[in-house]
Design a protein around this motif. Structure first.
Motif, PDB file in Angstrom:
ATOM      1  N   TYR A 157       0.910  -1.273   0.057  1.00 59.21           N
ATOM      2  CA  TYR A 157      -0.086  -0.054   0.145  1.00 59.21           C
ATOM      3  C   TYR A 157       0.823   1.262   0.093  1.00 59.21           C
ATOM      4  N   LEU A 161       0.969   4.309  -2.731  1.00 56.04           N
ATOM      5  CA  LEU A 161       1.223   5.661  -2.255  1.00 56.04           C
ATOM      6  C   LEU A 161       2.306   6.468  -3.087  1.00 56.04           C
ATOM      7  N   TYR A 162       3.534   5.975  -2.686  1.00 61.96           N
ATOM      8  CA  TYR A 162       4.643   6.674  -3.517  1.00 61.96           C
ATOM      9  C   TYR A 162       4.287   6.705  -5.080  1.00 61.96           C
ATOM     10  N   SER A 165       1.750   9.487  -5.876  1.00 61.44           N
ATOM     11  CA  SER A 165       2.434  10.816  -5.857  1.00 61.44           C
ATOM     12  C   SER A 165       3.319  11.129  -7.071  1.00 61.44           C
ATOM     13  N   TRP A 225      -4.604  14.618  -5.694  1.00 59.69           N
ATOM     14  CA  TRP A 225      -3.549  13.728  -4.856  1.00 59.69           C
ATOM     15  C   TRP A 225      -4.650  12.696  -4.122  1.00 59.69           C
ATOM     16  N   VAL A 229      -5.704   8.872  -4.447  1.00 60.47           N
ATOM     17  CA  VAL A 229      -5.586   8.127  -3.242  1.00 60.47           C
ATOM     18  C   VAL A 229      -6.632   7.107  -3.080  1.00 60.47           C
ATOM     19  N   SER A 233      -6.899   3.135  -3.298  1.00 60.14           N
ATOM     20  CA  SER A 233      -7.315   2.493  -2.330  1.00 60.14           C
ATOM     21  C   SER A 233      -8.348   1.494  -2.699  1.00 60.14           C
TER      22      SER A 233
END
Length: 326
Positions: A157, A161-162, A165, A225, A229, A233
């Motif tokens: 996870y 997220l990286y 971004s 962003w 996300v 998710s």
């Protein structure tokens, strides 16, 4: 944990999907830049002037003429009245909302891609984070390591997220660099109006205030962003629940496209405001566009999306840690 995250990042880079996504954005941005350039030139030729005030006055007249028609749908009439109020406010306060420049293009690109394009790109990355290893059998090898399951899933996870971004940052940089070749790179300090709100078909301007465009852009890309996300998710959860990556992508693709359609049709379906895909257009609250359903606010939409995000994480970790692997 750091080694697990590093390992997951290596997997993502080896699949080369991130690079494909960047290439897609690098291909699309020049197309959108050219389209906006042609639109500006066509408008200037039609008006016979480059004076933005004349162009804005003509747009106000066009909206008034369309409102004079008795055959326009109620929802579209509401949108036009709000648009008319905004444009008149810009004109009265001597502010050009469409000053050409790379920052302006970035702002417009973020507003138009937050609901579908960028979530689709994120979905491509997140769709097979777990499902591909489950279908390929490599998950068994991964779980034989002396590491708790929740740590393995958490590393995946965090790697996602990286990646999200990285995608959002690359989109902003490419939009700025490429569009600046045509429109120039100035305009960061241009004054922007925010704080518009609506009550029915009435535009409320009591909270309107000026901020420089760079702050406005930061606000919008922050919302972009957050939306990415949330979509990532939800896709991550489906990747845990389903073995088939194609099924994960099919479900998310259908949901996102359905949301893009529903957002123009759900004004009378009040309970639809709890669907995640109806709340993705967060930038509309910043620029003062009317919400899909009356009464929706930025805080409400972010809360709904946050609940969907938390639920997806709970389901993902509970299922992954409890399910038998075979």
């Amino acid at each position: 944990m750091n080694n697990l995250i590093y390992n997951e990042q290596l997997k993502l880079f080896r699949k080369k999907r991130l690079f494909v996504i960047i290439l897609i954005v690098a291909f699309l941005v020049p197309i959108f830049t050219y389209a906006q350039y042609k639109q500006v030139k066509t408008t200037q030729e039609k008006m016979g002037t480059t004076d933005w005030r004349v162009q804005l006055q003509q747009e106000i007249v066009d909206i008034q003429n369309r409102l004079a028609s008795s055959r326009i749908p109620n929802d579209f009439e509401k949108y036009l009245r709000i648009r008319l109020g905004q444009q008149q406010y810009y004109l009265d306060h001597n502010i050009n909302p469409n000053t050409p420049g790379a920052p302006t293009f970035m702002r417009v690109f973020a507003e138009n891609s937050i609901g579908l394009l960028l979530p689709l790109l994120v979905m491509v990355v997140a769709a097979d984070l777990v499902s591909s290893e489950a279908s390929g059998g490599t998950i068994k090898l991964l779980l034989t390591r002396p590491v708790k399951r929740w740590k393995i899933l958490l590393s995946k996870y965090i790697a996602m997220l990286y990646s999200i971004s990285f995608i959002v940052l690359c989109v902003a940089i490419l939009a700025f660099l490429i569009s600046g070749i045509v429109f120039g790179y100035g305009g960061w300090s241009m004054p922007m109006l925010t704080g518009f709100s609506t009550r029915g078909d009435e535009l409320i301007t009591s909270n309107v205030h000026l901020i420089p465009q760079w702050k406005y852009i930061l606000m919008e890309f922050g919302l972009v962003w957050f939306v990415c996300v949330v979509v990532g998710s939800l896709t991550f959860m489906l990747s845990v629940l389903l073995r088939s990556t194609a099924a994960v992508m099919g479900i998310m693709l259908s949901s996102l496209i359905a949301g893009a359609i529903l957002i123009n049709m759900v004004s009378s379906w009040e309970s639809a405001k709890y669907l995640f895909m109806v709340n993705l257009q967060l930038t509309n609250y910043v620029n003062g566009s009317s919400p899909p359903i009356e009464g929706m606010t930025l805080g409400f939409s972010m809360l709904v999306l946050l609940i969907w995000l938390l639920l997806s994480l709970v389901v993902s970790f509970v299922v992954f840690t409890k399910r038998d692997v075979y």
